[in-house]
Design a protein around this motif. Structure first.
Motif: not given
Lengths: 384, 88, 198
Positions: C73-95
């Protein structure tokens, strides 16, 4: 659930490099924003809260070699140093370290200068702070858009409850970069003039850079009035990744859940520190959520007119300001408010107020990704 | 039959590409079909991206996002606006 | 203390999708085509998928698989993690900044946008957090989830390691809930993450 007590803090911002200097400027209504026709970020004029790099470097040189650290790192390290100076007895072997930032050193994508590529990684930022001061525990890095700084306090509370540590330093920071400024500009969200939260003639946000750090603990300060985080809740709008919900759903739910955890009703809240970015949609959404929570009469402010939006630092700085307002029985005015420009009734504080008993204060924040956060602070230990 | 100019086709192709409208072809977009809401179902970020497209491809700088709402009503409206204001 | 067990888990790595220990999809192609093929494999209609950045696409696919046929139901929480944050998209945006800064690229330059995408898709109006770590750290995700469940801020938690760097993806999602069965320890979760599934 244990409470989280807010102890000493330090804010590094265009308003000053100590919390007391920041508070002086907030009381007198002095802004840290400046309008720059020519700037490093855009071809067009911007209005932003910029930390003077020369003064920063000079100040930082007292604790480290400025060439070894980016501007953001210098700001964050100075903020932590400010807290440690007041707590020389703190045992860094056992003290938790929680970092909040949205974009860290993203400016290095454009030009790495003499830094290594690792500096782009946010976990590296955590390790820089850890190693500089010799913390032993692994830092926890939170990056959850514009609620990060407040969420980091909620994370501290949970980790203390989980028994990971009983004291922690929470540090938040973000700096201006071409990356971030051009991004908000592409959203047509920037105002060329000082931002006007909740006003009819508001035209968008100003960005700002700052860092702040605070020592938190599961124990109160002895023989002192104490401020603690007694309720916190986040909720997603599940509506849109960049546009705030029209009904304020996620923020409303966050406020309700934080009241529930604090075990108080909305009438107990004496003041609200809002997110108040001065975009059309954020302020409207926030006013709706506040009014739906029956808090429309409660005095509120936004400090974005002083700092601009400092992203991953903002909700932490604003939480620290809540603490000082409660301790000093004062409310800092919301700068640049003209005429109510939101559809719901709210009570914007336009002049500095003193001698007000603030036993419960609500702090709100919202951000990209549909995230929302509410926190309730409580004052205790004061007679009368 | 409405007049179908090269500009109309060009616009449709760049909208499909810029806004990642997967599985859509130029012939799927009608000239007078609403781009937002019930039509193509574009949203506020798409509108901002269309503003970038106007500047990039046609040298038109749009500073008032409200004006975008009228211009981006349909391919026909967009094409008329571009014809009248293009600098490249 | 809440006893958290694993209801289901999914692993996406090396051109394969593994659900609860079983390879359910594989396609030996580059990441762009892998994402496209995986989405096709889901067999759903969701045009917004194609507008997402690659980190969100990975998170979307993984959550779709784990949450399918699951009672949430809507009370299912999201607990996420990673190492490179959004770096892939950061690079695309930077371009794009050099030329015309793109708002649709900029919006994905935050790691928690994928939490928004998943929340929209599954109508989760729940607690969200995104941590950045040097490497996969089950402890933090478990500790945080337990606190959410104990303080009744969530009734289930979708935990994740969702990393994307230089076209290499490493995804591990699991649905965590107060279990009547055995508690899933850090070692057990670590073991699922480390296994090869050949």
């Amino acid at each position: 659930m244990k409470k989280l007590y807010l102890h000493d803090d330090c804010i590094i911002s265009p308003l000053g490099f100590t919390t007391s200097k920041n508070l002086e400027n907030l009381r007198s209504g002095t802004t840290g924003l400046q309008k720059l026709n020519k700037n490093d970020f855009l071809d067009t004029p911007i209005c932003a809260g910029i930390v003077n790099s020369e003064i920063l470097t000079e100040t930082f040189a007292e604790i480290g070699n400025p060439q070894d650290f980016t501007k953001l790192e210098q700001m964050m390290l100075l903020a932590v140093q400010g807290v440690l100076d007041k707590n020389p007895e703190l045992d860094l072997d056992k003290t938790g370290l929680i970092i909040s930032t949205t974009k860290g050193n993203v400016h290095l994508l454009d030009d790495l200068a003499d830094f290594k590529k690792e500096r782009l990684f946010l976990s590296n930022l955590g390790n820089i702070v850890k190693d500089f001061f010799g913390f032993k525990l692994k830092p926890i890095v939170v990056s959850n858009a514009c609620i990060s700084g407040g969420l980091a306090l909620a994370v501290a509370k949970k980790m203390i409850n989980a028994g990971k540590f009983s004291e922690a330093i929470v540090v938040g920071g973000d700096m201006l970069s071409k990356f971030v400024v051009s991004g908000f500009n592409s959203f047509q969200a920037l105002s060329e003039n000082d931002c006007k939260p909740f006003s009819k003639d508001r035209t968008g946000i100003n960005l700002g850079e700052a860092a702040a750090a605070i020592l938190v603990s599961d124990l109160p300060k002895k023989n002192s009035v104490n401020i603690s985080l007694v309720g916190d809740a986040s909720a997603n709008d599940a509506n849109h990744i960049s546009g705030p919900s029209r009904t304020g759903e996620g923020l409303y739910k966050s406020i309700q859940n934080s009241l529930k955890e604090a075990q108080i009703s909305s009438e107990a809240i004496k003041a609200i520190s809002t997110h108040g970015t001065a975009t059309l949609y954020n302020d409207e959404m926030e006013a709706i959520a506040i009014s739906r929570s029956e808090l429309g009469e409660i005095p509120l402010h936004s400090v974005k007119g002083y700092y601009g939006h400092t992203l991953g630092a903002s909700a932490l700085i604003e939480a620290i300001l809540c603490k000082h307002m409660m301790l000093n029985r004062e409310i800092y005015p919301s700068l640049n408010f003209t005429e109510n420009g939101v559809s719901a009734k709210i009570n914007v504080v336009t002049a500095y107020q003193k001698s007000i008993n603030l036993d419960y204060v609500l702090k709100t924040a919202s951000g990209f990704g549909g995230c929302n956060l509410a926190m309730i602070f409580k004052k205790e230990g004061e007679n009368g | 039959m409405p007049i179908m100019t090269d500009l109309h086709t060009e616009l449709k192709a760049s909208i499909i590409e810029q806004l990642n409208l997967e599985d859509m072809e130029v012939s799927d977009i009608e000239n007078d079909e609403p781009l937002f809401g019930d039509g193509l179902g574009l949203d506020s970020i798409d509108a901002l991206e269309l503003i970038v497209l106007l500047e990039k491809d046609y040298g038109i700088k749009l500073t008032d996002p409200k004006k975008g709402r009228e211009i981006f009503e349909s391919i026909n409206k967009m094409a008329d606006f571009i014809e009248a204001n293009r600098t490249k | 203390m809440a006893n958290l067990g694993v209801e289901h888990w999914v692993r996406i790595k090396n051109e394969r999708i593994i659900l609860d220990g079983e390879v359910i999809f594989s396609s030996e192609v580059d990441i762009a085509r892998f994402l496209k093929a995986s989405f096709k494999f889901l067999n759903i209609k969701y045009p917004k998928f194609h507008k997402m950045d690659r980190l969100s696409k990975l998170g979307f696919i993984a959550s779709e698989i784990v949450l399918k046929n699951n009672n949430i139901d809507e009370e299912t929480a999201l607990v996420f993690s990673n190492n490179s944050s959004s770096l892939d998209s950061d690079q695309n945006y930077q371009e794009s900044v050099k030329d015309f800064p793109s708002p649709s690229l900029f919006v994905y330059t935050l790691p928690n946008i994928v939490l928004g995408e998943i929340s929209i898709r599954h109508q989760l109006k729940s607690e969200n957090v995104f941590f950045i770590e040097d490497e996969f750290n089950a402890n933090l995700l478990i500790d945080y989830s337990k606190q959410l469940i104990e303080s009744k801020k969530a009734n289930k938690v979708l935990c994740a390691w969702l990393n994307l760097h230089n076209d290499e993806y490493d995804v591990f999602l699991w649905l965590s809930s107060e279990s009547h069965k055995k508690e899933a320890s850090e070692e057990q979760i670590r073991k699922i993450y480390d296994a090869d599934y050949d």
